[in-house]
Structures are given as C-alpha cells and as structure tokens.
Motif scaffolding. Sequence first.
Motif, PDB file in Angstrom:
ATOM      1  N   TRP A 342      63.081  29.621  74.042  1.00  0.00           N
ATOM      2  CA  TRP A 342      64.169  29.587  73.067  1.00  0.00           C
ATOM      3  C   TRP A 342      65.368  28.925  73.730  1.00  0.00           C
ATOM      4  O   TRP A 342      65.649  29.174  74.907  1.00  0.00           O
ATOM      5  N   PRO A 343      66.111  28.110  72.995  1.00  0.00           N
ATOM      6  CA  PRO A 343      67.282  27.463  73.614  1.00  0.00           C
ATOM      7  C   PRO A 343      68.352  28.503  73.936  1.00  0.00           C
ATOM      8  O   PRO A 343      68.520  29.503  73.229  1.00  0.00           O
ATOM      9  N   TRP A 344      69.077  28.263  75.005  1.00  0.00           N
ATOM     10  CA  TRP A 344      70.118  29.194  75.391  1.00  0.00           C
ATOM     11  C   TRP A 344      71.215  29.340  74.338  1.00  0.00           C
ATOM     12  O   TRP A 344      71.785  30.418  74.200  1.00  0.00           O
ATOM     13  N   PRO A 345      71.567  28.269  73.591  1.00  0.00           N
ATOM     14  CA  PRO A 345      72.553  28.509  72.522  1.00  0.00           C
ATOM     15  C   PRO A 345      72.101  29.563  71.512  1.00  0.00           C
ATOM     16  O   PRO A 345      72.900  30.376  71.057  1.00  0.00           O
ATOM     17  N   LEU A 346      70.793  29.582  71.190  1.00  0.00           N
ATOM     18  CA  LEU A 346      70.299  30.585  70.244  1.00  0.00           C
ATOM     19  C   LEU A 346      70.298  31.971  70.876  1.00  0.00           C
ATOM     20  O   LEU A 346      70.706  32.957  70.247  1.00  0.00           O
ATOM     21  N   LYS A 347      69.843  32.063  72.126  1.00  0.00           N
ATOM     22  CA  LYS A 347      69.909  33.348  72.819  1.00  0.00           C
ATOM     23  C   LYS A 347      71.363  33.807  72.956  1.00  0.00           C
ATOM     24  O   LYS A 347      71.671  34.991  72.799  1.00  0.00           O
ATOM     25  N   GLY A 348      72.234  32.847  73.273  1.00  0.00           N
ATOM     26  CA  GLY A 348      73.649  33.200  73.392  1.00  0.00           C
ATOM     27  C   GLY A 348      74.220  33.723  72.092  1.00  0.00           C
ATOM     28  O   GLY A 348      75.064  34.631  72.092  1.00  0.00           O
ATOM     29  N   TRP A 349      73.760  33.163  70.981  1.00  0.00           N
ATOM     30  CA  TRP A 349      74.230  33.643  69.679  1.00  0.00           C
ATOM     31  C   TRP A 349      73.781  35.084  69.442  1.00  0.00           C
ATOM     32  O   TRP A 349      74.563  35.919  68.960  1.00  0.00           O
ATOM     33  N   LEU A 350      72.534  35.391  69.794  1.00  0.00           N
ATOM     34  CA  LEU A 350      72.047  36.757  69.618  1.00  0.00           C
ATOM     35  C   LEU A 350      72.819  37.730  70.503  1.00  0.00           C
ATOM     36  O   LEU A 350      73.235  38.806  70.053  1.00  0.00           O
ATOM     37  N   VAL A 351      73.005  37.353  71.763  1.00  0.00           N
ATOM     38  CA  VAL A 351      73.727  38.232  72.681  1.00  0.00           C
ATOM     39  C   VAL A 351      75.183  38.386  72.259  1.00  0.00           C
ATOM     40  O   VAL A 351      75.745  39.495  72.278  1.00  0.00           O
ATOM     41  N   THR A 352      75.797  37.276  71.850  1.00  0.00           N
ATOM     42  CA  THR A 352      77.197  37.345  71.423  1.00  0.00           C
ATOM     43  C   THR A 352      77.354  38.245  70.205  1.00  0.00           C
ATOM     44  O   THR A 352      78.286  39.056  70.120  1.00  0.00           O
ATOM     45  N   THR A 353      76.438  38.114  69.252  1.00  0.00           N
ATOM     46  CA  THR A 353      76.500  38.961  68.055  1.00  0.00           C
ATOM     47  C   THR A 353      76.401  40.437  68.432  1.00  0.00           C
ATOM     48  O   THR A 353      77.162  41.275  67.931  1.00  0.00           O
ATOM     49  N   ALA A 354      75.467  40.762  69.344  1.00  0.00           N
ATOM     50  CA  ALA A 354      75.306  42.158  69.749  1.00  0.00           C
ATOM     51  C   ALA A 354      76.542  42.669  70.488  1.00  0.00           C
ATOM     52  O   ALA A 354      77.019  43.784  70.226  1.00  0.00           O
TER      53      ALA A 354
END
Length: 813
Positions: A342-354
């Motif tokens: 998974w691209p880090w921007p997508l992972k970053g979005w999930l982590v940022t949301t949490a």
Amino acid sequence: MKITTDALRRFPPLRRPELGLLTLTVLILFYRPLFGGETFFYRDISVQFYPQRLRLARWLQAGELPWWDPLIQGGQPYWSNVVNLPAYPTIGFYWVFSPITAFNVELVVHVLWAALGAYWLGRCLGFSRTASLLSAYVYAFTGPLLSLMNLMSIFISMTYWPWVLGAWHRWFLERRRRWLVASVTLGALQVLGGSPEVMAMTTAFLLGWALLAPSQFSGSPRREGVRPILRVWQGAVHWGLWVIGVLGVTAFQVLPALYQFLSSRRPQGIPYVVVTTWPIHPKRLPELVLPEFMGRIDKQFQRDFWGQALDPTLPYLTSIYVGAPTLLLALAGLRARRPDPWPWPLKGWLVTTALVGVGFSLGPHLPGVAELYRYPPWNWFRFPSKYFLLTCLPLTLLAARGLEWLMADDHEPFPRRSHRTFLTVSWIFGAAWVTVWALWRFVPAWAERWARWTFHRWDPTMDQGLQRSLTHTLIVTLTTLLLFFYRWYRPRPWQKRLLVAIVAADLFAAAQHVNVYAPRNLYQVPDLAILVRNHIGLGRLVRIEAPPGTIPLEQLPEPSVLYRRILDMESLDFWLGTLYDIPMIFHRDVGGVQNRWVSDLVRDFLNTPWSQCRPILTAAGVTVLIAPQGMGPPDLQVLGRVRAYTDYYVYKHEEALPPVYFVSSSRSFQDPQTLLQTLFSSSWDPRREVLLLGSRQLTSSPCAHRLEYRRASNHRMDVTVTTDCPGYVVFSETWDPGWKVLVDRRPVPLLRANHAFMAVEVSAGTHHVEWSYTPAGLPVGLGLSLLTFILGGVRWARYRRLDTRGTLRGSPM
C-alpha cells in the motif's frame, strides 16, 4: 495492491460459512435481548430512542404522517429531527414483532450489518476470506461500536461506513456506474440513520480515499496511462458528485433538518462547558488493551465502576477496548510491504484519521485542541467522545492488512529481514505486559500507588477487577506472540485462521458487559403515569428535576444503573412521561434542537420563582406538576406522592387554559426581552390578553364566545369559534414556521403569541379555523429528491443505451 476486475470475480463477496459464523456470533452475544426476556435500556435508549420509535410505529399504523410530535416540549417537529429516524426503513420491524422485540431486533440486526459490511469491504480491497473475516470481527465487535448501541442514531450510521467505502472503492476500481449508484444509496441510508457527525466523518474519509487511493488501486485499462495528478483531480470531482447525489436523494430529510437547525440555538454555538462534556480522559487510554479497565456499570455503580474519577457521570462510551492482538496486527499493517504494498500516503491517511480521532476525543485534556471547541463548526457538536469513532475503520483496515502481510504465504516462514523489526517490537510489548502483570500481582504497594494515581481510590473490588483485566490481556497477548513465534519456524495454513479465532475470542469475551440489559417489564406503565393520565385531561405535565446530589447514590437501596433507571421511569424523570402518551412542556432540551423561543421559555421558567410562573403555566395549559419536596407550589392541590431520589409531589393546576382558547385583547412589544419579562410577571392575565411582537394591538372588553375544538391528527387541528367581538384564537402549541392556518378556508397570517405559541386574529361572528403543519423545507426537499431521481434515471438510461451500442462500459464520466 493492484486489483483487477477479474480478480474480484474470482473472489465472491460473501460465502455461506462466513455469513453463518458471523450470524451465530451475533446471536450468541445478544442472546439475552433476543431470546432471554430482556431489553436494552442504558442511556438514551429508554429515554429517547425507544419512545420515539414506538411513537412513529403507532402513527404509521394509524395512517398518520410523522410531521409533528405534540407530546414533547409543548409540541415540536418530529420529521425535522433526524435523530428520530423518521424515514429509516427498519420501522417495518414493528409490523412483524411486538414493540420491544422489534426494537431489540432493530439494534442487533445492525451489528450483523456492520460485520457483513466490513467483510465485504475487505473483499473489495482484495483481502483473503480469512483477513476479511478478521475485518468483520474488528469493526463490529470492538468496544466503541458496541457502546454505540445505547446511542441508536450514531450506531446505525456507523454500520454503513464500510458499506459506503466498499461501493465507493469498487466505483474507482471498475468504473461501473452501478457501484456509484450503490455508494450514493448507502450514503443516503447513512444520512437517514440520523447522525450528522458520522456522516461528516464518512464524507471527510471518502475525500481522503478519493485523493489517495486512485493512484494505487486501478483496474481499468483506460486509466493505466493517466497521470497521477489527473487521477487525483478526477477523484475530487467524483467525490463532489457523490456528495451532491447523497444530499439530493435525502433532500426530503436534510432540508427540514436544516431549517430546524437554523431555528435552534445551535448555529450560535453550544456553551463550551456543554460541548466538552464526556471527553476521553488520557488516563483511560490503557482501556484500548484492558477490558473493563473502568469497571462495570451493570452492577453496583459506586462500588464496581471505579472509573468515576475519569468519567464522573455515566460514561458516554462504555468501552473503547480493541484488544492487544488487534493493535499488533494494525502495527503490522503499517509495516506491511507485500504481497503488494500500500502506498505510504494511503497508510498515512489511515493513521492520521485514527490519530485525529483520538486527539479530538480527548477534548479539553489535549492542549490546543480545546480552543477549537469555542468556535464553529466545532461548537455545534457535543461530546468529544464521538471523535473516537474515527479510529474504527482505519484500525480495521490496518489490522486486516497486517494479517495478510504476516501470513501472506501458507508454506513459507516469515521473511526474516522484513519481519524482524515487527516481531521484536511485539516481543518487547509482551515482555512489558508480563512485567506489569507481575508487578500488580506480587507488589501490592506498586499496584495501590498506580491505582490511586489513576482512579484516586483503592479497594479489593478494584484490585480483583483490574487483575482480571490484566490477566485477560496477558493471555491473549502471549497466545498471539507464541503463534507468531511458531509460524516463524513452521508455517501452516491453519495458523491464519487460528489468529482470527484468537482475535474473535478476545473481542467476544470483552464484549460481554459492554451493553447492559433490563427486564422487559421496565417499560410497563408505572402508577405515577396512571395517576397523571387520570387528572391531566387535555393539558400538559411539567416535571421538575431534583437538584444534583439531593440524595447521594450510595444511600439508595440498590445503587445500580438499572435501579436508577427504574426510579427515573417510576417518577417520570426527564421527558419519560411522553413514553406513556403524556404531553410535557418546560423540560430539558431533547438533543439541543428545539426552537430558540421555547428554549427561552424553558430557561426563564427554571430560574423564576413559582409565584411568577403561574401565568405562563396557565397559558401553556399545564394541568399537572411533579416537583421535589420543597420545590413545588405550596398553594396547589396535592394529588399524591412518589418516592424516588427524594420525595416528589404531584400537584393539580386548576387554572390551566384549554389547548385552544379565545381572548379579546392583545398587547404588543418591540423588544422580545420585555415580552419575556411580562410573561413571568403577576401583572399578566393570559385569560384576558395575548402578548405579541410588533405593532399589532387590540383592546376590548371580554365578550361572549364559544369554541369547538377537534384534533384530527398529530399535525392537524380545526376549531369553530363564535364570538360577539373581534379577538384572537390562541393555540398553546409551540410556534414553528411549518404551521399554516386557514380561517374560513382562506390563508391568514399566523402570529407568534406569548413568545413561543401561536394565535390567529378573527373578527366577530362564526369562523372555522384550521391549523395544519408541514415541516419547513419538506416540499422543496421532496422536489429536489424527485429531481435527483429523474436526472439519475435519465443518465442511467443514456448509459445503458450507449452500452448496448458498443460503447466501452468502463469509460469515465
């Protein structure tokens, strides 16, 4: 994770074994309310949601439209309050089951719906059946979502989040318009579910997904050569179309709710103290891995709920438990680099949301964030705990992704280099937990010092409860780590399923006491309700609440949450009288959406001596009052006494005016505050004059008149008045812009009388006056919804016609 349409076809979205397993889990977990003669009752369930759903079912079965609720606060819009779920389709359960059974089934079915949605989302993202099953358990059976069952509208809206994202993702993946239609439809059902906060969270999450996911998930050959910046732009455009589609479909509900919102005091902002009520205390965060960290609320409250130091009232979320295995898998999901990264921007979005969800849920406990709650739109939404819900879906996706990474190949051991860091961190976590457990078990002084720092108390009950929690977490953590260690050397296909079973067992065990139940006879009509109904006539009830701390809860015969609710039911506390068809007024606001004029009356009523409240009680048609000892009017007839937190007395108010009455004089005011002061003064006689805003004024002597009043339905009344002089027909139901009035079948201006009620001017003679209510904004909303359906149907028909002529099905819009 590159996923093609062919790959999705190879993986059917749902198999019978998973459906049966999830259904069985739900039935076992909720056996008591489904088959055991019990029901949900905690928090808003018994105070608001069950009475409102029961009322809606009765109206629909009687052929009445749910436009207006005459029982709450002297009358208020029903359809315009989305929390009432007036257009949500599961009201059909009440035609099949008894009311309490239907209500329980309605809640439990949505737990299964959430689990199935999370499973289907996992399949849409290309997860295996096992990882998708893990998604179902993590999303539907963790503490935050199960706690929401006590907050029905938020809970129902949350169950749609994975469904909306799944359809939204497949639209990006396949460019089949049926998925866009499905996503809009599911989003519309989420709106009708009744929680603007959850809808705002979903909308923001979909925007991030639209901007970040299309660059990675692409199954359409026509999009392989599209530049990333163009994909991002297309994602934003499609997100905007999705928002327009959802709002267009639900305009018949959204516009009336918007009118109601604008007529309340919410746009001016809720006081900071109210907005920041029920945050998640930072000291409560260990509950993420410790079940029942705060104690239990289904037993003796003062003894068994030691979390009062962190949440002094009944907790908003009874549990925020997600479990150590789930958190470890989510951490693995961040580390995951195969089978497809998974691209880090997508992972970053999930982590940022949490992280944003956790941060905002702390409310005033987090420096800097508290200041946001003083300004719109943050001060429109109460209770910071709601923001914790932002963690649910990101945690679910990361945990499922971590499972896929850890056990991607059933026949190869862990790739030592890529997994070594994760396994090291996992064993450090396990060692730390063993240390904590050992200190608590064998060093009582350390345990007592920590407990007093966290909860400001220490006793054997707390010690035993926290030991059970620590032992539970220790067992599931070590079991998970041993499974990781075993797979490191001997990978087997069954290990993946065993890990899912460990997570499911962990969440199932922790979920046993998240919701509390009461016997179904809790809702039987109490003696006080029978007494009030025998004397109320066509009038209303005013229920004065006792000041906090009148009787300490520990002095009650049984200081449990259930016993407290029984006292509330037996003494008709809050607005519980409406459950038994008793009209009420001047009580606490229901959801903060009552119009500002009624809010003014309630505020002044609660802060004015009884001697000055008599005129407004007379004008509002209050025939019965319930007040604690020492707070009631001493000169009224006492009908009876009831014992709850203190002695409550029931009073009969003989001077109350009927629902519709005639006066021959009026007094006008230019300043609303002056009018309010006059309402609460002994110089005003509501039998002789009505108070109006503006320059309209009429002065005449009382004259002979006769009224014949008939209430045709909850939103329609008619009166025949015969009078020898001009005057006003006053209707003691709260004013709302949706009310219209006809005099002799001709529309006339409807006046706002006595600050929050209604009146119409009539001349001498005999007149037929008809009142009817239609929610403000409903006609326009219905028109917009119909227009959305027509445009969508035309677009769909054109698409199908082009498709039959050979146009590529997956062409962009």
